[in-house]
Every structure is written in C-alpha cells, then in structure tokens.
Design a protein around this motif. Structure first.
Motif, mmCIF file in Angstrom:
data_model
loop_
_atom_site.group_PDB
_atom_site.id
_atom_site.type_symbol
_atom_site.label_atom_id
_atom_site.label_comp_id
_atom_site.label_asym_id
_atom_site.label_seq_id
_atom_site.Cartn_x
_atom_site.Cartn_y
_atom_site.Cartn_z
ATOM 1 N N ASP A 1 0.834 -1.209 0.000
ATOM 2 C CA ASP A 1 0.000 0.000 0.000
ATOM 3 C C ASP A 1 0.867 1.258 0.000
ATOM 4 O O ASP A 1 0.580 2.236 -0.700
ATOM 5 C CB ASP A 1 -0.919 0.037 1.230
ATOM 6 N N ALA A 2 1.925 1.217 0.814
ATOM 7 C CA ALA A 2 2.831 2.367 0.888
ATOM 8 C C ALA A 2 3.504 2.605 -0.463
ATOM 9 O O ALA A 2 3.620 3.751 -0.922
ATOM 10 C CB ALA A 2 3.892 2.141 1.971
ATOM 11 N N GLN A 3 3.895 1.518 -1.130
ATOM 12 C CA GLN A 3 4.485 1.635 -2.464
ATOM 13 C C GLN A 3 3.508 2.267 -3.443
ATOM 14 O O GLN A 3 3.880 3.101 -4.260
ATOM 15 C CB GLN A 3 4.854 0.235 -2.994
ATOM 16 N N ALA A 4 2.247 1.843 -3.367
ATOM 17 C CA ALA A 4 1.223 2.375 -4.279
ATOM 18 C C ALA A 4 1.041 3.875 -4.044
ATOM 19 O O ALA A 4 0.923 4.658 -4.993
ATOM 20 C CB ALA A 4 -0.102 1.627 -4.076
ATOM 21 N N TYR A 5 1.046 4.283 -2.778
ATOM 22 C CA TYR A 5 0.930 5.713 -2.461
ATOM 23 C C TYR A 5 2.126 6.476 -3.046
ATOM 24 O O TYR A 5 1.964 7.519 -3.678
ATOM 25 C CB TYR A 5 0.850 5.922 -0.946
ATOM 26 N N CYS A 6 3.322 5.938 -2.813
ATOM 27 C CA CYS A 6 4.533 6.602 -3.305
ATOM 28 C C CYS A 6 4.498 6.752 -4.824
ATOM 29 O O CYS A 6 4.840 7.813 -5.358
ATOM 30 C CB CYS A 6 5.784 5.818 -2.901
ATOM 31 N N ALA A 7 4.075 5.695 -5.515
ATOM 32 C CA ALA A 7 4.016 5.741 -6.979
ATOM 33 C C ALA A 7 3.064 6.845 -7.427
ATOM 34 O O ALA A 7 3.356 7.616 -8.356
ATOM 35 C CB ALA A 7 3.584 4.389 -7.530
ATOM 36 N N TRP A 8 1.923 6.948 -6.744
ATOM 37 C CA TRP A 8 0.936 7.995 -7.073
ATOM 38 C C TRP A 8 1.509 9.389 -6.818
ATOM 39 O O TRP A 8 1.298 10.323 -7.586
ATOM 40 C CB TRP A 8 -0.324 7.768 -6.231
ATOM 41 N N ALA A 9 2.270 9.521 -5.740
ATOM 42 C CA ALA A 9 2.826 10.821 -5.362
ATOM 43 C C ALA A 9 4.121 11.141 -6.114
ATOM 44 O O ALA A 9 4.674 12.231 -5.959
ATOM 45 C CB ALA A 9 3.092 10.845 -3.853
ATOM 46 N N GLY A 10 4.583 10.211 -6.953
ATOM 47 C CA GLY A 10 5.840 10.417 -7.672
ATOM 48 C C GLY A 10 7.044 10.371 -6.757
ATOM 49 O O GLY A 10 8.061 11.017 -7.010
ATOM 50 N N LYS A 11 6.922 9.628 -5.670
ATOM 51 C CA LYS A 11 8.003 9.547 -4.690
ATOM 52 C C LYS A 11 8.383 8.084 -4.479
ATOM 53 O O LYS A 11 7.956 7.204 -5.225
ATOM 54 C CB LYS A 11 7.548 10.182 -3.371
ATOM 55 N N GLN A 12 9.177 7.820 -3.463
ATOM 56 C CA GLN A 12 9.536 6.438 -3.128
ATOM 57 C C GLN A 12 9.751 6.313 -1.626
ATOM 58 O O GLN A 12 9.852 7.320 -0.922
ATOM 59 C CB GLN A 12 10.769 5.994 -3.909
ATOM 60 N N LEU A 13 9.811 5.085 -1.155
ATOM 61 C CA LEU A 13 10.125 4.880 0.255
ATOM 62 C C LEU A 13 11.620 5.106 0.458
ATOM 63 O O LEU A 13 12.424 4.794 -0.424
ATOM 64 C CB LEU A 13 9.758 3.456 0.691
ATOM 65 N N PRO A 14 12.003 5.645 1.623
ATOM 66 C CA PRO A 14 13.428 5.786 1.906
ATOM 67 C C PRO A 14 14.081 4.422 2.100
ATOM 68 O O PRO A 14 13.439 3.480 2.581
ATOM 69 C CB PRO A 14 13.455 6.579 3.224
ATOM 70 N N THR A 15 15.355 4.316 1.743
ATOM 71 C CA THR A 15 16.105 3.132 2.143
ATOM 72 C C THR A 15 16.344 3.240 3.653
ATOM 73 O O THR A 15 16.216 4.318 4.242
ATOM 74 C CB THR A 15 17.466 3.052 1.435
ATOM 75 N N VAL B 1 4.597 6.036 15.017
ATOM 76 C CA VAL B 1 4.389 4.806 14.235
ATOM 77 C C VAL B 1 5.694 4.337 13.595
ATOM 78 O O VAL B 1 6.551 5.145 13.228
ATOM 79 C CB VAL B 1 3.322 4.971 13.123
ATOM 80 N N TRP B 2 5.824 3.024 13.482
ATOM 81 C CA TRP B 2 6.886 2.440 12.678
ATOM 82 C C TRP B 2 6.724 2.942 11.247
ATOM 83 O O TRP B 2 5.598 3.153 10.783
ATOM 84 C CB TRP B 2 6.770 0.910 12.669
ATOM 85 N N GLU B 3 7.841 3.088 10.550
ATOM 86 C CA GLU B 3 7.782 3.572 9.165
ATOM 87 C C GLU B 3 8.425 2.549 8.230
ATOM 88 O O GLU B 3 9.565 2.133 8.436
ATOM 89 C CB GLU B 3 8.490 4.929 9.069
ATOM 90 N N TRP B 4 7.657 2.157 7.209
ATOM 91 C CA TRP B 4 8.185 1.232 6.204
ATOM 92 C C TRP B 4 9.380 1.838 5.491
ATOM 93 O O TRP B 4 9.360 3.025 5.131
ATOM 94 C CB TRP B 4 7.130 0.942 5.137
ATOM 95 N N CYS B 5 10.395 1.033 5.250
ATOM 96 C CA CYS B 5 11.511 1.423 4.390
ATOM 97 C C CYS B 5 11.489 0.565 3.134
ATOM 98 O O CYS B 5 10.786 -0.440 3.063
ATOM 99 C CB CYS B 5 12.840 1.261 5.122
ATOM 100 N N ALA B 6 12.281 0.985 2.144
ATOM 101 C CA ALA B 6 12.283 0.289 0.856
ATOM 102 C C ALA B 6 12.924 -1.092 0.942
ATOM 103 O O ALA B 6 12.553 -2.001 0.205
ATOM 104 C CB ALA B 6 13.027 1.138 -0.178
ATOM 105 N N ASP B 7 13.881 -1.275 1.841
ATOM 106 C CA ASP B 7 14.741 -2.467 1.836
ATOM 107 C C ASP B 7 14.026 -3.756 2.254
ATOM 108 O O ASP B 7 13.189 -3.743 3.146
ATOM 109 C CB ASP B 7 15.892 -2.304 2.833
ATOM 110 N N TRP B 8 14.478 -4.854 1.654
ATOM 111 C CA TRP B 8 14.230 -6.159 2.263
ATOM 112 C C TRP B 8 15.021 -6.200 3.568
ATOM 113 O O TRP B 8 16.127 -5.661 3.632
ATOM 114 C CB TRP B 8 14.712 -7.300 1.356
ATOM 115 N N PHE B 9 14.476 -6.872 4.577
ATOM 116 C CA PHE B 9 15.189 -6.957 5.852
ATOM 117 C C PHE B 9 16.105 -8.168 5.888
ATOM 118 O O PHE B 9 15.720 -9.267 5.481
ATOM 119 C CB PHE B 9 14.191 -7.061 7.010
#
Ligand SMILES: [Cu+2]
Length: 280
Positions: free
Chosen positions: A122-136, A207-215
């Motif tokens: 969901d966070a990825q979908a939001y970022c794509a819509w906003a023209g942004k990305q999740l931080p590493t 809140v915890w914040e999703w990052c781009a990386d695999w853990f």
C-alpha cells in the motif's frame, strides 16, 4: 519535503542498548547522495486524497481485518483472536486505515495523524501515485540522526531530557497501564513533537515507518557502503523508528538505529510510512 545534503555518516549502533539479533551493528561509515524526505509521516488526510484519486483498496481492506492494540478497543468489544507471544495484538475484523481502532472507529479526530493499517505494498502504491519512493534504511537513519553522531535519539542520548517528552512512546507498565506522560495513548498528530535538527517530525515513536529495503539482520556487513539498498531479496521489508507502544521494558526499539520488519502484505495499527525522493 526537506532536502538533505547526504554525504558520509555513521550508521548503526553497537552500544549497550542494541537488540543483538536485529543487526543494529556494527557502526559503519555509509555514504549517501543528496535526497529529499517528507518532514512528517503520511497523514490520514494525505492517504484519503490518494484513495479518492486512485480507488486504491488496501490489503487490510481486502483481507477484512488488521492488528489493533487491545487497549484501543472499547471494553465491550466482541472477542478477538490474539497473537500467541504478543496477546495485546488483536486480530480485528473491520479494522483498516479508515477504521484504525476497529469498525466502530473513524478518522474524525485524527485526519492529521499518520495513516496506519497500510502494508508495504500500500505504501508503495501511495509513493508511486505521489511520484516519490520509500526511503532506504540508510536514508531513513541518516535523516533520523540529523547530523548527530552516535546518538540514541534524534535529539541526543537522553530519553526525556530535563523531564521533557520528545516523542510518542509508552509510559507506565506495558501493556496494562499508560500514564500518558507524553500526552498520547495511541497515535498523535504527525507534527505533534518538535522536529529534529533536519526539520523532521516524529522520526522515532508514534508509528513504525516502512523502508524500501528487504530486511536481513546481517546483509549490511557485506553490502556496499555507498547508497546501500539492502539485500536483493527477502521475506520481510524493514521498518524503522518504533511506535507509541515502545517502552524500555519490553521493546526499546524507539531509537534511530533500531530495526524491525514485517512481511510486505502485513498491516498493523502502529505502522505507517513517509516518502522520499532522490534530489537533483
Ligand atoms: Cu517497540
């Protein structure tokens, strides 16, 4: 958004406060290109604009349930299933981003709170819509540290300097009693506490914040030290920053170096995200 210069910084923690199997250490030099990052986590108002514009249905909405902290449910709430080793997490049908404490709740009083019950997808979908990305993870940690070297929190080493609360975490005996020393039981507005030296609010707590990386607990020991992106694959995506449920007594992951992770389709009432953008 705030534009940050990047450059070389010390990432990780090897001190006495680390959670060893999380892979917080070793402390290492990491280099980052300049980037921009949201001053605040994505709010419910932000996410509502995205959902309205795109019709996006979150994974929690599709699954029909999400994890809600037991203390946020009304006393007369029907029985729910818990999590074996964390019984305060309840599997609540009808809990989703628009109903953060279960189906009886809404966003009326919390449009300026961070969106929760959003999965990594969901966070990825939001970022794509906003023209942004999740931080590493490296970008997130650099941003949280705000230029302070080897400190525990975004403002320094003390949890409550001069008795002042600088983030939204748990005070009291978890999970039964929260003395509300910081003023909040669950989430708080995304800009509720003073920003760190980079102008970023609530990097820890809330809140915890999703990052781009695999853990992965150890991959970073052999990853590149220049703009590291994390492992090429994995089971879980990284989360950072801790939440309103963090407390020294059971989960002290409310620091700039602490790490956690969940499967990318997971959602909880204490996980959200903020966006970032390469600069230039
Ligand atoms: Cu925690």
């Amino acid at each position: 958004m705030v534009t940050l210069p990047g450059g070389d910084f010390l990432m990780g923690n090897a001190g006495r406060h680390v959670v060893p199997h999380d892979g917080e250490g070793p402390v290492r030099h990491v280099r980052l290109d300049p980037f921009s990052i949201d001053a605040c986590a994505v709010s419910n108002a932000d996410f509502a604009r995205f959902a309205e514009a795109t019709g996006h249905v979150t994974e929690a909405e599709r699954f029909g349930w999400s994890f809600v902290f037991a203390g946020l449910l009304p006393d007369d709430f029907p029985p729910t299933r818990g999590v074996a080793d964390a019984p305060w997490w309840r599997q609540v049908e009808g809990a989703d981003w628009g109903h953060p404490d279960g189906p009886q709740s809404d966003l009326a009083e919390r449009l300026d709170h961070p969106v929760v019950h959003v999965s990594w997808h969901d966070a990825q979908a939001y970022c794509a819509w906003a023209g942004k990305q999740l931080p590493t993870e490296a970008q997130w940690e650099y941003a949280a540290r705000a230029g302070l070297e080897r400190k525990r929190f975004p403002w320094g080493d003390e949890l409550e300097p001069e008795g002042k609360h600088l983030m939204n975490v748990w005070q009291g005996a978890f999970p039964g009693e929260n003395s509300l020393g910081d003023g909040f039981y669950g989430t708080c507005p995304v800009d509720a506490f003073a920003p760190n030296g980079f102008g970023l609010h609530n990097m820890t707590g809330n809140v915890w914040e999703w990052c781009a990386d695999w853990f992965h607990p150890h991959f970073h020991t052999r990853d590149t030290r220049s703009n590291p992106q994390g492992p090429p694959e994995g089971a879980n995506r990284s989360t950072r920053g801790g939440s309103y449920l963090c407390h020294e007594s059971y989960c002290a992951r409310y620091t700039v170096s602490a790490r956690n992770s969940m499967t990318p389709d997971s959602a909880t009432g204490n996980t959200g995200f903020r966006c970032c953008l390469p600069s230039g």
